[in-house]
Design a protein around this motif. Sequence first.
Motif, PDB file in Angstrom:
ATOM      1  N   LEU A  49       0.824  -1.207   0.000  1.00 56.97           N
ATOM      2  CA  LEU A  49       0.000   0.000   0.000  1.00 56.97           C
ATOM      3  C   LEU A  49       0.860   1.259   0.000  1.00 56.97           C
ATOM      4  CD1 LEU A  49      -2.895  -0.969   2.427  1.00 56.97           C
ATOM      5  CD2 LEU A  49      -2.987  -0.707  -0.050  1.00 56.97           C
ATOM      6  N   ARG A  50       1.968   1.223   0.718  1.00 57.05           N
ATOM      7  CA  ARG A  50       2.875   2.371   0.729  1.00 57.05           C
ATOM      8  C   ARG A  50       3.425   2.616  -0.675  1.00 57.05           C
ATOM      9  NH1 ARG A  50       5.829   1.086   4.817  1.00 57.05           N
ATOM     10  NH2 ARG A  50       4.620   2.333   6.244  1.00 57.05           N
ATOM     11  N   HIS A  51       3.785   1.550  -1.370  1.00 61.27           N
ATOM     12  CA  HIS A  51       4.299   1.663  -2.739  1.00 61.27           C
ATOM     13  C   HIS A  51       3.218   2.223  -3.665  1.00 61.27           C
ATOM     14  CE1 HIS A  51       6.639   0.773  -6.291  1.00 61.27           C
ATOM     15  NE2 HIS A  51       5.629   0.064  -6.777  1.00 61.27           N
ATOM     16  N   ARG A  52       2.000   1.688  -3.556  1.00 58.95           N
ATOM     17  CA  ARG A  52       0.883   2.176  -4.379  1.00 58.95           C
ATOM     18  C   ARG A  52       0.628   3.661  -4.128  1.00 58.95           C
ATOM     19  NH1 ARG A  52      -5.001   1.220  -2.435  1.00 58.95           N
ATOM     20  NH2 ARG A  52      -4.194   2.875  -1.123  1.00 58.95           N
ATOM     21  N   ASN A  53       0.611   4.062  -2.861  1.00 53.37           N
ATOM     22  CA  ASN A  53       0.353   5.459  -2.522  1.00 53.37           C
ATOM     23  C   ASN A  53       1.457   6.375  -3.041  1.00 53.37           C
ATOM     24  OD1 ASN A  53      -1.957   4.557  -1.315  1.00 53.37           O
ATOM     25  ND2 ASN A  53      -1.238   4.830   0.778  1.00 53.37           N
ATOM     26  N   ASP A  54       2.703   5.907  -2.999  1.00 57.29           N
ATOM     27  CA  ASP A  54       3.815   6.692  -3.559  1.00 57.29           C
ATOM     28  C   ASP A  54       3.632   6.887  -5.056  1.00 57.29           C
ATOM     29  OD1 ASP A  54       5.006   6.959  -1.072  1.00 57.29           O
ATOM     30  OD2 ASP A  54       6.467   5.336  -1.401  1.00 57.29           O
ATOM     31  N   GLU A  55       3.200   5.831  -5.753  1.00 53.03           N
ATOM     32  CA  GLU A  55       2.935   5.938  -7.190  1.00 53.03           C
ATOM     33  C   GLU A  55       1.829   6.953  -7.466  1.00 53.03           C
ATOM     34  OE1 GLU A  55       1.896   2.130  -8.792  1.00 53.03           O
ATOM     35  OE2 GLU A  55       3.955   1.424  -8.839  1.00 53.03           O
ATOM     36  N   ILE A  56       0.782   6.907  -6.658  1.00 52.45           N
ATOM     37  CA  ILE A  56      -0.338   7.838  -6.834  1.00 52.45           C
ATOM     38  C   ILE A  56       0.151   9.275  -6.650  1.00 52.45           C
ATOM     39  CG2 ILE A  56      -2.507   8.647  -5.795  1.00 52.45           C
ATOM     40  CD1 ILE A  56      -3.168   5.647  -5.276  1.00 52.45           C
ATOM     41  N   ARG A  57       0.960   9.517  -5.621  1.00 52.31           N
ATOM     42  CA  ARG A  57       1.486  10.870  -5.390  1.00 52.31           C
ATOM     43  C   ARG A  57       2.362  11.337  -6.554  1.00 52.31           C
ATOM     44  NH1 ARG A  57       2.607   8.550  -0.355  1.00 52.31           N
ATOM     45  NH2 ARG A  57       0.942   9.007   1.111  1.00 52.31           N
ATOM     46  N   GLN A  58       3.200  10.457  -7.063  1.00 57.14           N
ATOM     47  CA  GLN A  58       4.077  10.814  -8.187  1.00 57.14           C
ATOM     48  C   GLN A  58       3.255  11.149  -9.432  1.00 57.14           C
ATOM     49  OE1 GLN A  58       6.641   7.407  -8.547  1.00 57.14           O
ATOM     50  NE2 GLN A  58       8.029   8.085  -6.929  1.00 57.14           N
ATOM     51  N   THR A  65      -5.057  13.803 -13.120  1.00 62.05           N
ATOM     52  CA  THR A  65      -6.142  14.338 -12.291  1.00 62.05           C
ATOM     53  C   THR A  65      -6.596  13.315 -11.240  1.00 62.05           C
ATOM     54  OG1 THR A  65      -7.903  13.508 -13.715  1.00 62.05           O
ATOM     55  CG2 THR A  65      -6.997  15.706 -14.227  1.00 62.05           C
ATOM     56  N   ILE A  66      -7.268  13.825 -10.239  1.00 59.71           N
ATOM     57  CA  ILE A  66      -7.801  12.967  -9.174  1.00 59.71           C
ATOM     58  C   ILE A  66      -8.822  11.985  -9.745  1.00 59.71           C
ATOM     59  CG2 ILE A  66      -9.251  12.984  -7.103  1.00 59.71           C
ATOM     60  CD1 ILE A  66      -7.656  15.431  -6.182  1.00 59.71           C
ATOM     61  N   ASP A  67      -9.658  12.464 -10.678  1.00 55.50           N
ATOM     62  CA  ASP A  67     -10.649  11.569 -11.298  1.00 55.50           C
ATOM     63  C   ASP A  67      -9.980  10.423 -12.051  1.00 55.50           C
ATOM     64  OD1 ASP A  67     -12.917  12.885 -10.356  1.00 55.50           O
ATOM     65  OD2 ASP A  67     -12.951  14.271 -12.063  1.00 55.50           O
ATOM     66  N   GLU A  68      -8.906  10.732 -12.779  1.00 56.29           N
ATOM     67  CA  GLU A  68      -8.194   9.701 -13.535  1.00 56.29           C
ATOM     68  C   GLU A  68      -7.522   8.703 -12.585  1.00 56.29           C
ATOM     69  OE1 GLU A  68      -6.723   7.357 -16.511  1.00 56.29           O
ATOM     70  OE2 GLU A  68      -8.229   8.919 -16.676  1.00 56.29           O
ATOM     71  N   LEU A  69      -6.899   9.209 -11.523  1.00 57.44           N
ATOM     72  CA  LEU A  69      -6.265   8.315 -10.543  1.00 57.44           C
ATOM     73  C   LEU A  69      -7.310   7.434  -9.865  1.00 57.44           C
ATOM     74  CD1 LEU A  69      -3.723  10.820  -8.972  1.00 57.44           C
ATOM     75  CD2 LEU A  69      -3.179   8.825 -10.372  1.00 57.44           C
ATOM     76  N   SER A  70      -8.465   8.020  -9.579  1.00 57.43           N
ATOM     77  CA  SER A  70      -9.560   7.256  -8.971  1.00 57.43           C
ATOM     78  C   SER A  70      -9.965   6.096  -9.864  1.00 57.43           C
ATOM     79  CB  SER A  70     -10.745   8.189  -8.734  1.00 57.43           C
ATOM     80  OG  SER A  70     -11.855   7.476  -8.277  1.00 57.43           O
ATOM     81  N   SER A  71     -10.040   6.348 -11.154  1.00 52.63           N
ATOM     82  CA  SER A  71     -10.407   5.306 -12.117  1.00 52.63           C
ATOM     83  C   SER A  71      -9.298   4.260 -12.258  1.00 52.63           C
ATOM     84  CB  SER A  71     -10.695   5.951 -13.465  1.00 52.63           C
ATOM     85  OG  SER A  71     -11.003   4.983 -14.418  1.00 52.63           O
ATOM     86  N   ARG A  72      -8.047   4.699 -12.332  1.00 53.94           N
ATOM     87  CA  ARG A  72      -6.914   3.774 -12.501  1.00 53.94           C
ATOM     88  C   ARG A  72      -6.755   2.818 -11.331  1.00 53.94           C
ATOM     89  NH1 ARG A  72      -1.705   7.185 -14.819  1.00 53.94           N
ATOM     90  NH2 ARG A  72      -2.725   7.943 -16.695  1.00 53.94           N
ATOM     91  N   ASP A  78     -12.336  10.713  -2.839  1.00 49.57           N
ATOM     92  CA  ASP A  78     -11.958  11.101  -1.479  1.00 49.57           C
ATOM     93  C   ASP A  78     -10.722  10.344  -0.997  1.00 49.57           C
ATOM     94  OD1 ASP A  78     -13.962  12.998  -1.206  1.00 49.57           O
ATOM     95  OD2 ASP A  78     -15.381  11.607  -0.261  1.00 49.57           O
ATOM     96  N   SER A  79     -10.635   9.065  -1.334  1.00 49.37           N
ATOM     97  CA  SER A  79      -9.461   8.277  -0.945  1.00 49.37           C
ATOM     98  C   SER A  79      -8.201   8.797  -1.634  1.00 49.37           C
ATOM     99  CB  SER A  79      -9.650   6.802  -1.288  1.00 49.37           C
ATOM    100  OG  SER A  79     -10.673   6.242  -0.502  1.00 49.37           O
ATOM    101  N   ILE A  80      -8.325   9.136  -2.908  1.00 50.11           N
ATOM    102  CA  ILE A  80      -7.185   9.686  -3.641  1.00 50.11           C
ATOM    103  C   ILE A  80      -6.765  11.015  -3.027  1.00 50.11           C
ATOM    104  CG2 ILE A  80      -6.392  10.598  -5.860  1.00 50.11           C
ATOM    105  CD1 ILE A  80      -6.630   7.566  -5.885  1.00 50.11           C
ATOM    106  N   LYS A  81      -7.727  11.852  -2.683  1.00 52.21           N
ATOM    107  CA  LYS A  81      -7.415  13.145  -2.060  1.00 52.21           C
ATOM    108  C   LYS A  81      -6.673  12.957  -0.745  1.00 52.21           C
ATOM    109  CE  LYS A  81     -11.273  15.730  -4.045  1.00 52.21           C
ATOM    110  NZ  LYS A  81     -12.559  16.385  -3.743  1.00 52.21           N
ATOM    111  N   LYS A  82      -7.102  11.985   0.052  1.00 51.52           N
ATOM    112  CA  LYS A  82      -6.422  11.720   1.326  1.00 51.52           C
ATOM    113  C   LYS A  82      -4.971  11.315   1.099  1.00 51.52           C
ATOM    114  CE  LYS A  82     -10.510  10.327   3.904  1.00 51.52           C
ATOM    115  NZ  LYS A  82     -11.240   9.198   4.496  1.00 51.52           N
ATOM    116  N   ILE A  83      -4.742  10.556   0.041  1.00 54.51           N
ATOM    117  CA  ILE A  83      -3.379  10.100  -0.262  1.00 54.51           C
ATOM    118  C   ILE A  83      -2.517  11.254  -0.755  1.00 54.51           C
ATOM    119  CG2 ILE A  83      -2.006   8.641  -1.806  1.00 54.51           C
ATOM    120  CD1 ILE A  83      -4.419   6.620  -1.688  1.00 54.51           C
ATOM    121  N   ARG A  87      -0.090  15.373   4.543  1.00 50.19           N
ATOM    122  CA  ARG A  87       1.130  16.124   4.817  1.00 50.19           C
ATOM    123  C   ARG A  87       2.009  15.459   5.873  1.00 50.19           C
ATOM    124  NH1 ARG A  87       1.187  18.912   0.450  1.00 50.19           N
ATOM    125  NH2 ARG A  87      -0.367  20.519   0.271  1.00 50.19           N
ATOM    126  N   SER A  88       1.537  14.370   6.476  1.00 51.95           N
ATOM    127  CA  SER A  88       2.320  13.724   7.533  1.00 51.95           C
ATOM    128  C   SER A  88       3.523  13.009   6.943  1.00 51.95           C
ATOM    129  CB  SER A  88       1.462  12.731   8.321  1.00 51.95           C
ATOM    130  OG  SER A  88       1.059  11.675   7.493  1.00 51.95           O
TER     131      SER A  88
END
Length: 96
Positions: A49-58, A65-72, A78-83, A87-88
Amino acid sequence: MKYINADVIFPAELLKEIQKYVSGGMVYVPTPVGSKKQWGENSGSKQMLRHRNDEIRQQFSAGITIDELSSRYCLSCDSIKKIVYNRSKPAKVASD
């Protein structure tokens, strides 16, 4: 959790002492404090999950866009926005 017969693992004196308190019953022996692993450490889910979230951030930083990431990633917007807006500091990964 696997069942283990007490007379196989405990010395005879300790077994006699335990039998004073519990005879013929089942007893759970917890792991020592501080040696428990956190969720996902055994299975590798936490690292995945950490690896996936890093990919999403990159990808978000690259302009996806958030919509495209949500679909991918089959996640809600909302989950994509949280990722992407988290800021932590990232948690440290225990090396294997």
